[in-house]
Write an enzyme that holds these catalytic residues in place. Structure first.
Site, mmCIF file in Angstrom:
data_model
loop_
_atom_site.group_PDB
_atom_site.id
_atom_site.type_symbol
_atom_site.label_atom_id
_atom_site.label_comp_id
_atom_site.label_asym_id
_atom_site.label_seq_id
_atom_site.Cartn_x
_atom_site.Cartn_y
_atom_site.Cartn_z
ATOM 1 N N HIS A 12 13.091 -3.656 -1.522
ATOM 2 C CA HIS A 12 12.561 -3.566 -2.885
ATOM 3 C C HIS A 12 13.317 -4.546 -3.779
ATOM 4 O O HIS A 12 14.547 -4.625 -3.710
ATOM 5 C CB HIS A 12 12.725 -2.132 -3.412
ATOM 6 C CG HIS A 12 12.180 -1.969 -4.790
ATOM 7 N ND1 HIS A 12 10.822 -1.921 -5.032
ATOM 8 C CD2 HIS A 12 12.791 -1.903 -5.992
ATOM 9 C CE1 HIS A 12 10.631 -1.811 -6.341
ATOM 10 N NE2 HIS A 12 11.800 -1.807 -6.942
ATOM 11 N N GLU A 65 17.184 -11.135 -0.777
ATOM 12 C CA GLU A 65 16.373 -10.319 0.133
ATOM 13 C C GLU A 65 16.399 -10.914 1.532
ATOM 14 O O GLU A 65 16.501 -10.207 2.533
ATOM 15 C CB GLU A 65 14.925 -10.245 -0.364
ATOM 16 C CG GLU A 65 14.752 -9.512 -1.677
ATOM 17 C CD GLU A 65 13.287 -9.354 -2.037
ATOM 18 O OE1 GLU A 65 12.458 -9.135 -1.147
ATOM 19 O OE2 GLU A 65 12.961 -9.466 -3.238
ATOM 20 N N ARG A 67 0.848 -1.196 0.000
ATOM 21 C CA ARG A 67 0.000 0.000 0.000
ATOM 22 C C ARG A 67 0.875 1.234 0.000
ATOM 23 O O ARG A 67 1.891 1.270 0.708
ATOM 24 C CB ARG A 67 -0.872 0.049 1.280
ATOM 25 C CG ARG A 67 -1.875 -1.038 1.403
ATOM 26 C CD ARG A 67 -3.026 -0.892 0.457
ATOM 27 N NE ARG A 67 -3.786 0.328 0.599
ATOM 28 C CZ ARG A 67 -4.675 0.762 -0.304
ATOM 29 N NH1 ARG A 67 -4.874 0.069 -1.408
ATOM 30 N NH2 ARG A 67 -5.338 1.879 -0.104
HETATM 31 C C1 GRF Z 1 9.442 -9.042 -2.015
HETATM 32 O O1 GRF Z 1 9.988 -9.288 -3.274
HETATM 33 C C2 GRF Z 1 9.722 -7.617 -1.584
HETATM 34 O O2 GRF Z 1 10.940 -7.130 -2.050
HETATM 35 C C3 GRF Z 1 8.596 -6.867 -2.224
HETATM 36 O O3 GRF Z 1 7.483 -7.717 -2.112
HETATM 37 C C4 GRF Z 1 7.915 -9.064 -2.030
HETATM 38 C C5 GRF Z 1 7.336 -9.631 -0.780
HETATM 39 O O4 GRF Z 1 7.596 -10.991 -0.633
HETATM 40 N N1 GRF Z 1 8.432 -5.569 -1.634
HETATM 41 P P1 GRF Z 1 7.266 -11.721 0.743
HETATM 42 O O5 GRF Z 1 5.826 -11.403 1.083
HETATM 43 O O6 GRF Z 1 8.222 -11.215 1.770
HETATM 44 O O7 GRF Z 1 7.459 -13.173 0.430
#
Ligand code: GRF
Length: 223
Positions: free
Chosen positions: A109, A174, A92
């Site tokens: 991101h 990530e 959001r």
């Molecule tokens: C991830 O790729 C994050 O970078 C982006 O949304 C995705 C979320 O994945 N903002 P999760 O819900 O943490 O599996």
């Protein structure tokens, strides 16, 4: 003292899970005070329950404006006693009602900002044909995907790879860089001057990178 987190999710919550895992294995000195989702059916909420973490769903469709929804979130987060708001796949747009309510908000991101901001960073990078993409952990300001960068992981794009395949490989990074960035914050090692983020003593102990990619500043032991 453990960093107190409010983690906001909209979907699967795999980044939330990576934070939970690093807390549970002792690499991340943090405590999750609240998991909040704007989607009542988000699997991230189930993950929170499985680990006995406090969670709440605030359905954004039930609010008359973005500001009213943000004010409701601010109230919940203030009540939980978090030091920092962690956006982990929270889909959001946030208004100044939310941004101005907290000293520290961070986001992850799935692209190398400032390239490929927005909701489809992985797909946009793959479609554009770049040879390197990646992930970015950054502070949040009033502009979407814009605040000062804390850490980035560069991930080579493989020949013929689509956004889903690239996104899956970015996600592995990530899961390493987000808990690492939070640990730097927990240790009080992060300072910001203008757009530049400095991590004190960054780059000393390195954890091996097992997949193709590069993290800057380097990951430390446990991440
Ligand atoms: C991830 O790729 C994050 O970078 C982006 O949304 C995705 C979320 O994945 N903002 P999760 O819900 O943490 O599996």
């Amino acid at each position: 003292m453990a960093l107190k987190l409010a983690v906001l999710v909209s979907g699967g919550g795999s980044n939330l899970q990576s934070i939970i895992d690093r807390i549970e294995d002792g690499a991340l000195d943090a405590e999750i005070k609240l998991v909040l989702s704007n989607k009542p059916d988000a699997y991230g909420l189930t993950r929170a329950e499985k680990h006995g973490l406090p969670s709440v769903a605030l359905d954004h469709t039930a609010y008359e404006s973005r500001e009213a929804f943000d004010a409701a979130m601010v109230e919940k987060i203030n009540a939980c006693g978090a030091d920092i708001v962690v956006l982990a796949g929270f889909m959001r747009l946030l208004t100044s009602v939310f941004i101005n309510a907290f000293k520290t908000i961070v986001n992850i991101h799935p692209a190398l900002l400032p390239s490929f901001a927005g909701c489809h960073g992985q797909r946009d990078a793959a479609d554009y044909g770049v040879k390197i993409s990646g992930a970015t952990v950054h502070f949040v300001d009033e502009i979407m995907d814009h605040g000062p960068v804390i850490v980035q992981a560069a991930v080579p794009v493989l020949s013929g790879e689509d956004g889903d395949a690239l996104g899956a490989r970015i996600l592995e990074f990530e899961h390493r860089i987000y808990p690492q960035a939070l640990q730097w914050l927990a240790e009080g090692r992060v300072t910001v001057k203008d757009r530049h983020v400095f991590v004190a003593d960054a780059g000393k102990p390195k954890a091996p990178i097992t997949k193709p990619g590069l993290v800057n500043p380097p990951l430390e032991e446990g991440f």
